[in-house]
Design a protein around this motif. Structure first.
Motif, short mmCIF file in Angstrom:
data_model
loop_
_atom_site.label_atom_id
_atom_site.label_comp_id
_atom_site.label_asym_id
_atom_site.label_seq_id
_atom_site.Cartn_x
_atom_site.Cartn_y
_atom_site.Cartn_z
N LYS A 144 0.80 -1.21 0.00
CA LYS A 144 0.00 0.00 0.00
C LYS A 144 0.84 1.27 0.00
O LYS A 144 0.36 2.33 -0.41
N SER A 145 2.08 1.17 0.47
CA SER A 145 2.95 2.35 0.51
C SER A 145 4.37 1.96 0.17
O SER A 145 4.80 0.82 0.43
N VAL A 146 5.10 2.89 -0.44
CA VAL A 146 6.48 2.67 -0.86
C VAL A 146 7.34 3.78 -0.30
O VAL A 146 6.98 4.97 -0.38
N ILE A 147 8.49 3.41 0.29
CA ILE A 147 9.44 4.39 0.83
C ILE A 147 10.73 4.28 0.03
O ILE A 147 11.28 3.18 -0.14
N GLY A 148 11.21 5.40 -0.47
CA GLY A 148 12.43 5.42 -1.27
C GLY A 148 13.58 6.07 -0.52
O GLY A 148 13.37 6.98 0.31
N GLU A 149 14.79 5.62 -0.79
CA GLU A 149 15.98 6.20 -0.20
C GLU A 149 16.20 7.59 -0.78
O GLU A 149 16.51 7.76 -1.97
N GLU A 150 16.03 8.59 0.06
CA GLU A 150 16.01 9.99 -0.40
C GLU A 150 17.32 10.39 -1.06
O GLU A 150 17.32 11.06 -2.11
N THR A 151 18.45 10.00 -0.48
CA THR A 151 19.74 10.43 -1.00
C THR A 151 19.95 9.94 -2.43
O THR A 151 20.33 10.71 -3.32
N GLN A 152 19.70 8.67 -2.67
CA GLN A 152 19.95 8.10 -3.98
C GLN A 152 18.94 8.60 -5.02
O GLN A 152 19.30 8.92 -6.15
N LEU A 153 17.67 8.65 -4.64
CA LEU A 153 16.63 9.03 -5.60
C LEU A 153 16.72 10.49 -6.00
O LEU A 153 16.56 10.85 -7.18
N LYS A 154 17.00 11.37 -5.04
CA LYS A 154 17.16 12.78 -5.37
C LYS A 154 18.41 13.03 -6.21
O LYS A 154 18.42 13.90 -7.09
N SER A 155 19.47 12.25 -5.93
CA SER A 155 20.69 12.39 -6.73
C SER A 155 20.43 12.00 -8.18
O SER A 155 20.90 12.69 -9.10
N LEU A 156 19.68 10.92 -8.39
CA LEU A 156 19.35 10.52 -9.76
C LEU A 156 18.49 11.58 -10.45
O LEU A 156 18.71 11.91 -11.63
N GLU A 157 17.51 12.12 -9.74
CA GLU A 157 16.64 13.13 -10.34
C GLU A 157 17.45 14.36 -10.76
O GLU A 157 17.22 14.92 -11.84
N ASN A 158 18.39 14.77 -9.92
CA ASN A 158 19.21 15.94 -10.27
C ASN A 158 20.06 15.68 -11.50
O ASN A 158 20.23 16.55 -12.37
N ARG A 159 20.62 14.48 -11.61
CA ARG A 159 21.43 14.15 -12.78
C ARG A 159 20.58 14.14 -14.04
O ARG A 159 21.01 14.59 -15.11
N LEU A 160 19.36 13.64 -13.94
CA LEU A 160 18.49 13.60 -15.10
C LEU A 160 18.11 15.01 -15.56
O LEU A 160 18.05 15.29 -16.76
N PHE A 161 17.84 15.88 -14.62
CA PHE A 161 17.52 17.26 -14.98
C PHE A 161 18.71 17.94 -15.65
O PHE A 161 18.54 18.74 -16.58
N GLN A 162 19.92 17.64 -15.20
CA GLN A 162 21.11 18.26 -15.76
C GLN A 162 21.41 17.76 -17.18
O GLN A 162 21.89 18.53 -18.02
N THR A 163 21.12 16.48 -17.44
CA THR A 163 21.39 15.94 -18.77
C THR A 163 20.35 16.35 -19.80
O THR A 163 20.61 16.33 -21.00
N SER A 164 19.16 16.69 -19.34
CA SER A 164 18.07 17.13 -20.22
C SER A 164 17.66 16.07 -21.24
O SER A 164 17.21 16.40 -22.34
N ILE A 165 17.83 14.80 -20.92
CA ILE A 165 17.37 13.76 -21.83
C ILE A 165 15.85 13.66 -21.75
O ILE A 165 15.26 13.81 -20.68
N PRO A 166 15.18 13.42 -22.86
CA PRO A 166 13.71 13.42 -22.86
C PRO A 166 13.08 12.17 -22.24
O PRO A 166 11.93 12.22 -21.78
N ALA A 167 13.81 11.05 -22.23
CA ALA A 167 13.22 9.82 -21.72
C ALA A 167 14.32 8.87 -21.28
O ALA A 167 15.43 8.85 -21.84
N GLN A 168 14.01 8.08 -20.26
CA GLN A 168 14.95 7.08 -19.76
C GLN A 168 14.17 5.97 -19.08
O GLN A 168 13.11 6.20 -18.49
#
Length: 494
Positions: free
Chosen positions: A3-27
Motif C-alpha cells: 500500500k505504501s512505498v518508501i524510497g531512499e532519499e539520497t539516492q533518488l534525489k541524486s538521480l533526479e538531479n542528474r536527469l535534470f542536468q542531462t536534459s534527456i527526454p526519456a529514460q
C-alpha cells in the motif's frame, strides 16, 4: 498487498538531479529494493538506468506521433476550436527485452534480500500518458520473469514514473499476472543508514547420484546440478541458525550495531537423495563442494527471522547464479567446440553441454567462479563472480556498466572472502564411487609393499651387522684373556 512505498532519499534525489542536468527526454531503468509480501510496505534503495543496447542505441526513446504512438491517438491530429491543428505528444518506445536482460544481470549482483522489484520511467506527464499501458505492463512483466524470487514469489512489482513536466514522483503497484496497475503512496526517507548487516560463511557438500536409466538430456551437468540445488534448498529451509553464537527466536529483534555473524546448522544427512540408497542403477556421482559468503541487510523493524530467510535465499541464488554463468559461457563456446571435433573423445575438452555424465569413464572436475564483494551504497555490498582467468579490472567494468557506478572502485576495497577455486564440482564414475578408486588403492598397496621390503631389508642388514660385531668382540675378549694367561704363567718365580 503493498500500500505504501518508501524510497531512499539520497539516492533518488541524486538521480533526479542528474536527469535534470542531462536534459534527456526519456529514460528507463530498474528499481532495486525490498518488497515483502508479508508486509504492506515496500522499500526502494536505488534506481539503476538500463545501459545502451548492443547497437549503441538508447533502450527508451520518444516515438514520433507520425509513426503511431501508444494510447495518445496514434498520430491522429486533434483540432482546436479555432480550427488550427496540434500534434499529440510523442509516446515512449521501450526495448522491453533489453531491460529484462539488464535486470537479470543486476539480479545476480544483489545480496541480502535485495531484489529487482520493478521498473522506473523518466518522461514528461504527457508522454507517459500517451504511452500504451500494455507496453508498460509488458516491460514490468518481462523484468519479473527474468528475475524470479525462488524463496518467496510475489505477483506484485513497482512501476515508478519520474515526471519532469510537472516535476513529481508517482508509484504504481503492477500485478504481473493481470497487468493491473494501481497507484500507491510514495514518500522518501533515510533507509540505508539504518540497515543491519548479517553475514554467514556457509560450507556445503552436495552429493548427487547419476543414473543409467534416464534420458540423455536429463543427465547433463546443468540439469543434474540444478535438480540437486533445488533439493538442497528444501533441506536448507529446515536449518537452524545461530546469530553471534546464540540461538535466537523467530520474532526476536536485535538492536546492537556492527556486523552480526550467522551460522547455519543443517540436519545430519538430510542432503542425501533417497533414491541413491535403493537404486541399483547408479552410474556415477557428482560431488559439489564449496564455501559461500552470504549476506543479509535488515531494516530496524524486521525480525531476525527475516535475516535468516534472506541469507538462505542468498545462498541458493548464489549457487544458481554460478551455474548460470558457467552454462552461459559454455553456450558461447558450443559453436567453437563443434568445429574442433577431433578432440570430441576427450572429456576434458568438451563443453558441459556435450558431456553425458553416465558415460564418463574418468573423473571430471569443474571449478565454479568465486564470489567477491564490492562496496556499493552506505556500507552495503554487491557481489560479482570472477572466472579463473578474470581480474579485478573485468569486475570493475561490469559494475560500471550494469550498476551505473560512476565513482572509481579501489581494488583494496574489494573483499575476497571466498578462497580462490573454493567451489568445485567433480564427477566420478561408478567404479570410482563403489570401489573407492581401486586403481589408486592398488598403487598405494604396491607402494606399501615396496616400502615394507625396504624396511625389512634395512632391518636384515642391521641385524647382520650387529651379529658380526658381537662375534668380533667375543673373539677379541678370548684372545686378550688367553694372552694374559700365557704371559702370567711365563713369569719366573722369586
Amino acid at each position: 498487498m503493498v500500500k505504501s512505498v518508501i524510497g531512499e532519499e539520497t539516492q533518488l534525489k541524486s538521480l533526479e538531479n542528474r536527469l535534470f542536468q542531462t536534459s534527456i527526454p526519456a529514460q528507463v531503468g530498474i528499481v532495486v529494493g525490498k518488497l515483502n509480501p508479508n508486509s504492506d510496505r515496500a522499500f526502494v534503495y536505488d534506481l539503476i538506468p538500463t545501459p545502451p543496447t548492443d547497437g549503441g542505441g538508447p533502450p527508451c526513446s520518444l516515438r514520433s506521433s507520425e509513426v503511431g504512438g501508444g494510447g495518445g491517438g496514434g498520430g491522429r491530429e486533434k483540432k482546436k476550436k479555432g480550427g488550427s491543428s496540434v500534434e499529440p505528444p510523442p509516446s515512449l518506445s521501450i526495448d522491453a527485452d533489453w531491460v529484462a536482460e539488464h535486470a537479470r544481470q543486476v539480479s545476480r549482483m544483489l545480496m541480502g534480500g535485495m531484489h529487482v522489484v520493478g521498473v522506473y520511467v523518466w518522461a514528461s506527464e504527457a508522454s507517459y500518458k500517451a504511452t500504451s499501458p500494455s507496453l508498460l505492463s509488458q516491460t514490468v512483466r518481462g523484468v519479473a520473469q527474468a528475475t524470479p524470487w525462488y524463496e518467496r514469489e510475489s505477483d506484485e512489482r513497482l512501476l515508478v514514473h519520474i515526471s519532469y513536466g510537472p516535476s513529481r514522483w508517482v508509484c504504481r503497484i503492477c500485478t504481473v499476472a493481470s497487468a493491473n496497475m494501481q497507484p500507491c503512496d510514495f514518500k522518501m526517507g533515510k533507509l540505508l543508514s539504518s540497515l543491519q548487516t548479517y553475514q554467514c560463511m556457509y560450507n556445503f557438500e552436495i552429493r548427487l547420484p547419476i543414473f543409467h536409466a534416464v534420458a540423455l538430456d536429463s543427465n547433463t551437468f546443468k540439469n543434474v546440478l540444478r535438480l540437486g540445488i533445488d533439493r538442497h534448498a528444501k533441506d536448507l529451509q529446515t536449518a537452524k541458525a545461530l546469530i553471534d553464537a546464540k540461538l535466537v527466536t523467530e520474532d526476536q529483534h536485535i538492536h546492537s550495531e556492527g556486523l552480526h555473524k550467522v551460522e547455519l546448522l543443517l540436519p545430519f544427512m538430510r542432503d542425501v537423495a533417497p533414491e541413491a540408497c535403493s537404486s541399483d542403477n547408479v552410474a556415477g556421482l557428482i560431488i559439489f563442494t564449496g564455501a559461500i559468503c552470504a549476506s543479509a541487510y535488515l531494516g530496524p523493524k524486521e525480525p531476525v527471522a527475516q535475516a535468516v530467510s534472506d541469507i538462505k535465499a542468498d545462498i541458493l541464488k548464489s549457487l544458481r547464479s554460478r551455474l548460470d554463468i558457467v552454462c552461459d559461457e559454455a553456450e558461447d563456446k558450443v559453436e567453437l567446440t563443434s568445429k574442433n571435433d577431433m578432440d570430441a573423445s576427450d572429456d576434458a575438452n568438451k563443453s558441459i553441454h556435450q558431456i553425458i555424465l553416465h558415460q564418463l569413464r574418468k573423473p571430471y572436475s569443474l571449478h565454479f567462479p568465486r564470489r567477491v564483494l564490492v562496496p556499493w551504497l552506505a556500507g552495503v555490498f554487491i557481489c560479482d563472480y570472477l572466472q579463473p582467468l578474470e581480474s579485478f579490472e573485468d569486475l570493475k567494468d561490469r559494475c560500471r556498466e550494469m550498476m551505473s557506478m560512476e565513482s572509481s572502485i579501489e581494488s583494496s576495497s574489494i573483499l575476497e572472502l571466498e578462497k580462490e577455486e573454493t567451489t568445485s564440482l567433480v564427477a566420478k564414475s561408478f567404479w570410482d564411487v563403489v570401489c573407492g578408486d581401486s586403481a589408486n588403492h592398488l598403487d598405494e598397496s604396491k607402494d606399501a609393499k615396496v616400502s615394507a621390503r625396504k624396511v625389512d631389508n634395512g632391518r636384515s642388514k642391521t641385524t647382520s651387522f650387529n651379529l658380526v660385531a658381537s662375534i668380533f668382540v667375543l673373539l677379541a675378549a678370548l684372545i686378550v684373556g688367553w694372552a694374559i694367561t700365557v704371559l702370567g704363567s711365563a713369569k719366573p718365580a722369586h
